[in-house]
Enzyme design. Structure first.
Site, PDB file in Angstrom:
ATOM      1  N   ASP A 451      45.568  42.957  43.252  1.00  0.00           N
ATOM      2  CA  ASP A 451      46.820  43.661  43.781  1.00  0.00           C
ATOM      3  C   ASP A 451      47.134  42.686  45.268  1.00  0.00           C
ATOM      4  O   ASP A 451      46.156  41.530  45.761  1.00  0.00           O
ATOM      5  CB  ASP A 451      45.338  44.737  44.181  1.00  0.00           C
ATOM      6  N   ASP A 752      42.099  48.848  42.193  1.00  0.00           N
ATOM      7  CA  ASP A 752      40.823  49.987  43.084  1.00  0.00           C
ATOM      8  C   ASP A 752      41.364  51.809  42.548  1.00  0.00           C
ATOM      9  O   ASP A 752      40.434  52.318  42.909  1.00  0.00           O
ATOM     10  CB  ASP A 752      41.653  50.122  44.768  1.00  0.00           C
ATOM     11  N   ASP A 756      44.260  52.003  37.221  1.00  0.00           N
ATOM     12  CA  ASP A 756      43.989  50.474  37.097  1.00  0.00           C
ATOM     13  C   ASP A 756      42.313  50.280  36.371  1.00  0.00           C
ATOM     14  O   ASP A 756      42.253  49.158  35.491  1.00  0.00           O
ATOM     15  CB  ASP A 756      43.519  49.219  38.223  1.00  0.00           C
TER      16      ASP A 756
END
Length: 941
Positions: A451, A752, A756
């Protein structure tokens, strides 16, 4: 089935035919679900870990259905009366703990209404739904209603590990041999000579057991510490009139808990308020469809997950009285699964053990046959004495000891030691390893899909630039805010503050000192901080307007919307989210006077340029918009088009220090770093270039473009992709799947959010963020990065490589010692009729090999040189050509040295006399031991 019924103690007051029919029906449901669950498990099992997890889930679900059937049976026969204790009555409480627990556990709406609903329950547990529990009442509540702790299996003591080590079959055989040796030796050789061999074996066994038990006990302590870290979950509650974060273990009955997407429900409770709350109860019920929680279905169960929406609940039951706690009483979970490397090495150990057994049997047969032949040649075959029996016993002890030495039980031990050591060190470096296999897998990672927000950046967001009423402004504290207020009208300012304070899932709360504290996501916190900077009042805005409906932000829609009832009776919709999505929903724009005017194509292109300009400065861009809803007939429907654009926001999230170096370290180690983010393409490219992720020959694409590719195009383009912007969780999952299956890469993924979870689960190693990550993401991850820092991920990779290299060193050492010990004893037995290594000596060698050698080689910390090697591929053999060269070379060298000493030792050392053979045997043993010590030093270097 009977075991579960016994646990729930079903004793109705009155039986009836109807009750019995309902009971039989429930039992039939349980049986059918168990049958269906087994079928699914057998079809889709992929690993031992999943098999064990599914078995545990099956037990939980069966127990739940049996319990529900029991509750139905009780309801049919008459409700159980719960008496309030004197202690609870004196403390001012009006409901017994068991009655409170049974209402929620049984989803008893009738029972809830009998206590005047939510407000009645709150009154009986002495709590204000606005102020929450008082800190002064915590101890009393814990004493009466219990602690939020589950009964755990007591940890094993050191003596238990000693007892386990003593159960080794070969050691038991050696102990018997030692006792017999003492029994035969004392009458024949007298005191103390007759005790030497037997006592020597017993002392060696004691030391082997002691070292093994100490190693296992220390490892169990490390896993206990790890387990404590895994259970550190925090929730937000309202206490003493303000919102705060506490551990789930500090929760008490009466606490007001705030829940949002991805949270785990920490206790049983009742719904207070919320929006679009969907709860995943599959961990308890097995039903895949989420449950919508509202005033009609107000019950929360501990251990379930929030999949959508947000809300508040009143805690009614904690600890062992909760649904989850009751079920945990009936379950005992097994130990950790073996890692892939342990499984592989267990196979190696089995093969070597069989070879060792064959050598041991051959050695014993050769020694016995030579002994019998020599006895026959001396015509003493019929003349047997106790010394002959002692000789045969010694031969048997040597054969058994060869098996002890040959079986490399130290291989799995070395893996466990190395992994446990790495896990302990990584915990100190802010990486919580949840699964043993994660360490070794991360060492082979060839790709990291990361990310942007919070991992590569600091996740401390502030509004840096805005565009409103045709003007772009840079925000630099209070002075910039004053300038902005002077440049926009009061009406625009009012609409802007409404858009900020109404359309948010975060809150502005006052702490103990009366200072404002913002609780929520970093992006929303930045907007709220900006609103406060403009002089807005969060509480006043919330009291003045009433929220009618909320559509929370999620990573698929990339926007959050809300319907608000204004004081004058009008309904207004607010929307915020990804710039291009919100802009596409707008056909108007607010002017200086706060009026909505048509948005022309020229203006739309100009705004798009503004958004791209903000993105090229590495700013995260959002748009805020509103719409007055004229059609009151659909006042509960949030519009999807016709909005008025208020403002474009550029949020700054500085890059973490050290990220660029960490990325370069990965690239040097042959690990490709790919950024997968929801931000727009310009922001993503700017950050990727700054970090060193995006190179000249790399490809930066957007999620929609990726989704439109054919399988062949994906196969061709995926190796070049370094940045994927505006991606959906499904895009990340697809990318990970293709990297693993089409390109055979070992993939690590960071995440997070709740969405995901599929990618984290699909990846070879899932890395969840400890600060920004939801409980759902953490549960599906293998490693939790406690500081959300990319540099920590590099440390995990470095330790993973260290584990792999350390185990290779130990395997190399172990196999060399095994080969030399087996060949020396076997050849000597065949030639001379005696073994140069006695049982005691071989046990000492075993002590050095399996324990001290493992401790020395398996716990070597990583060095920077490890990150200059390419990653180890999936198909690469664990024992490399270099290792075989070292094993064969060292074995030949040691055999030559020992062979020379055996044949020419007396002449070289000029030994003579009756004790010359004993001296040579001792010298051979010492030479052998020092060869192993030197090899350990060589392996270590």
């Amino acid at each position: 089935m009977e075991r579960y019924l016994k646990d729930f103690d079903v004793q109705p007051k009155h039986s009836s035919e109807a009750a019995l029919r309902r009971w039989r029906s429930a039992v039939t449901i349980v049986k059918n679900r168990r049958r269906r669950f087994r079928d699914v498990a057998n079809l889709h099992m992929r690993s031992e870990a999943e098999k064990k997890k599914l078995k545990i889930q099956e037990k939980i679900r069966v127990a739940l259905y049996v319990q529900k059937a029991a509750l139905q049976f009780i309801d049919a026969g008459g409700r159980v009366e719960h008496k309030l204790s004197e202690e609870a009555r004196e403390a001012g409480f009006g409901i017994a703990p068991d009655e409170l627990a049974s209402i929620v556990r049984g989803h008893d709406i009738t029972g809830l209404k009998a206590h005047d609903g939510l407000k009645g329950l709150a009154s009986k547990v002495r709590v204000s739904l606005d102020e929450g529990v008082k800190s002064s009442d915590i101890a009393t509540r814990q004493n009466i209603y219990g602690l939020n702790h589950y009964t755990e299996k007591p940890s094993r003591t050191f003596l238990m590990f000693v007892w386990d080590a003593l159960h080794d079959l070969t050691l038991i055989i050696l102990m018997i041999c030692a006792v017999i040796s003492i029994g035969v030796g004392l009458p024949t050789e007298g005191w103390p000579e007759g005790m030497y061999d037997g006592v020597g074996i017993l002392v060696s066994i004691f030391l082997v057991v002691l070292v093994t038990a100490i190693s296992d006990y220390r490892q169990s302590l490390q896993f206990r510490d790890l387990d404590k870290e895994k259970k550190k979950i925090f929730v937000q509650v309202t206490r003493d009139g303000y919102r705060q974060k506490i551990s789930i273990y500090d929760l008490v009955v009466g606490d007001i808990v705030h829940l949002s997407i991805g949270d785990q429900v920490p206790a049983d409770g009742v719904f207070i308020s919320g929006y679009s709350l969907l709860i995943d109860e599959s961990s308890l019920s097995g039903e895949s469809e989420p449950v919508h929680i509202s005033e009609e279905k107000p019950f929360f169960l501990s251990g379930t997950k929030v999949t959508d929406g947000s809300g508040k609940m009143l805690v009614t039951t904690v600890g062992m009285r909760t649904e989850w706690g009751k079920l945990m009483e009936t379950l005992t979970e097994g130990g950790d699964d073996e890692t892939p490397l342990q499984v592989k090495l267990n196979g190696v150990a089995t093969i070597i053990g069989k070879i060792g057994l064959a050598f041991a049997v051959l050695t014993f047969v050769v020694l016995v046959v030579r002994f019998l032949v020599e006895k026959a040649l001396r015509k003493e075959f019929t003349d047997w004495s106790s010394s002959d029996a002692l000789t045969l016993l010694n031969y048997f002890a040597i054969a058994v000891t060869i098996i002890v030495v040959a079986v490399p039980e130290g291989l799995p031990l070395a893996v466990t030691l190395s992994l446990a050591f790495a896990m302990k060190k990584l915990m100190k470096e802010k990486a919580l390893v949840r699964h043993l296999s994660a360490c070794e897998t991360m060492g082979s990672a060839s790709c990291i899909c990361t990310d942007k927000t919070g991992t590569l950046t600091t996740n401390h967001m502030v509004v840096h630039k805005i565009w409103i009423c045709g003007k772009a402004e840079e925000i630099k504290g209070g002075e910039s805010a004053d300038v902005l207020k002077s440049e926009i009208s009061g009406r625009v300012s009012s609409i802007l503050l409404q858009a900020i304070f109404q359309n948010t899932s975060s809150e502005v709360v006052k702490d103990k000192d009366g200072k404002n504290t913002i609780l929520g996501t970093p992006t929303e916190s930045a907007l709220l901080e900006f609103g406060l900077l403009l002089g807005g009042n969060f509480d006043a805005q919330r009291k003045e307007n009433k929220i009618v409906k909320v559509e929370p932000f999620n990573s698929v829609k990339k926007k959050m919307s809300v319907l608000v009832a204004l004081p004058d009776g009008r309904i207004r919709a607010f929307c915020k989210g990804a710039s291009e999505i919100i802009l596409s929903m707008c056909n108007k724009i607010v002017n200086y006077d706060g009026e909505s005017i048509p948005l022309s194509e020229v203006q739309e292109r100009n705004i798009t340029d503004i958004i791209n300009g903000f993105g090229s400065e590495a700013l995260r861009t959002l748009c805020l918009a509103f719409k007055d809803v004229d059609d009151t007939s659909n006042e509960n429907e949030i519009p999807t088009y016709g909005y008025t654009l208020i403002m474009v926001v550029g949020i700054k999230d500085p890059m973490r220090p050290g990220v660029k170096d960490a990325v370069q370290t990965c690239l040097a180690a042959g690990i490709t770093v790919r950024m997968v983010t929801g931000d727009n393409i310009n922001t993503a490219k700017a950050i990727a270039k700054e970090c060193g992720i995006l190179t000249e020959d790399g490809l930066a694409i957007e999620g929609p473009e990726f989704r439109s590719m054919s399988l062949e195009e994906m196969k061709e383009k995926i190796p070049q992709i370094q940045v994927m912007a505006r991606s959906l969780p499904s895009d990340k999952h697809t990318l990970v799947t293709h990297l693993r299956k089409l390109h055979d890469q070992v993939v690590a993924v960071t995440g997070d959010g709740t969405n995901d979870a599929p990618a984290l689960h699909e990846a070879d190693i899932g890395l969840a963020m400890g600060i920004a990550g939801t409980e759902v993401a953490k549960e599906n991850a293998d490693v939790i990065i406690m500081d959300d820092n990319f540099a920590t991920i590099v440390n995990v990779a470095k330790w993973g490589r260290a584990v792999y290299i350390n185990i290779q060193k130990f395997v190399q050492f172990q196999l060399t010692v095994n080969v030399v010990a087996l060949i020396v004893n076997f050849v000597s037995a065949c030639i001379s009729g005696s073994a140069p290594f006695t049982a005691v000596q071989l046990l000492w060698v075993n002590l050095i090999m399996d324990t001290l050698g493992a401790l020395a080689l398996a716990t070597e910390p990583p060095n920077d040189a490890l990150m200059k090697r390419p990653p180890v591929g999936r198909s690469v053999s664990f024992i490399t050509k270099t290792m075989w060269r070292n094993i064969i070379g060292q074995s030949i060298y040691q055999l030559i040295v020992i062979g020379v000493i055996s044949v020419y030792g007396k002449r070289l050392l000029r030994l003579s006399g009756s004790d010359a053979s004993d001296i040579i045997d001792t010298f051979i043993f010492n030479t052998f031991v020092f060869c192993q010590v030197s090899f350990i030093v060589y392996s270590y270097c």
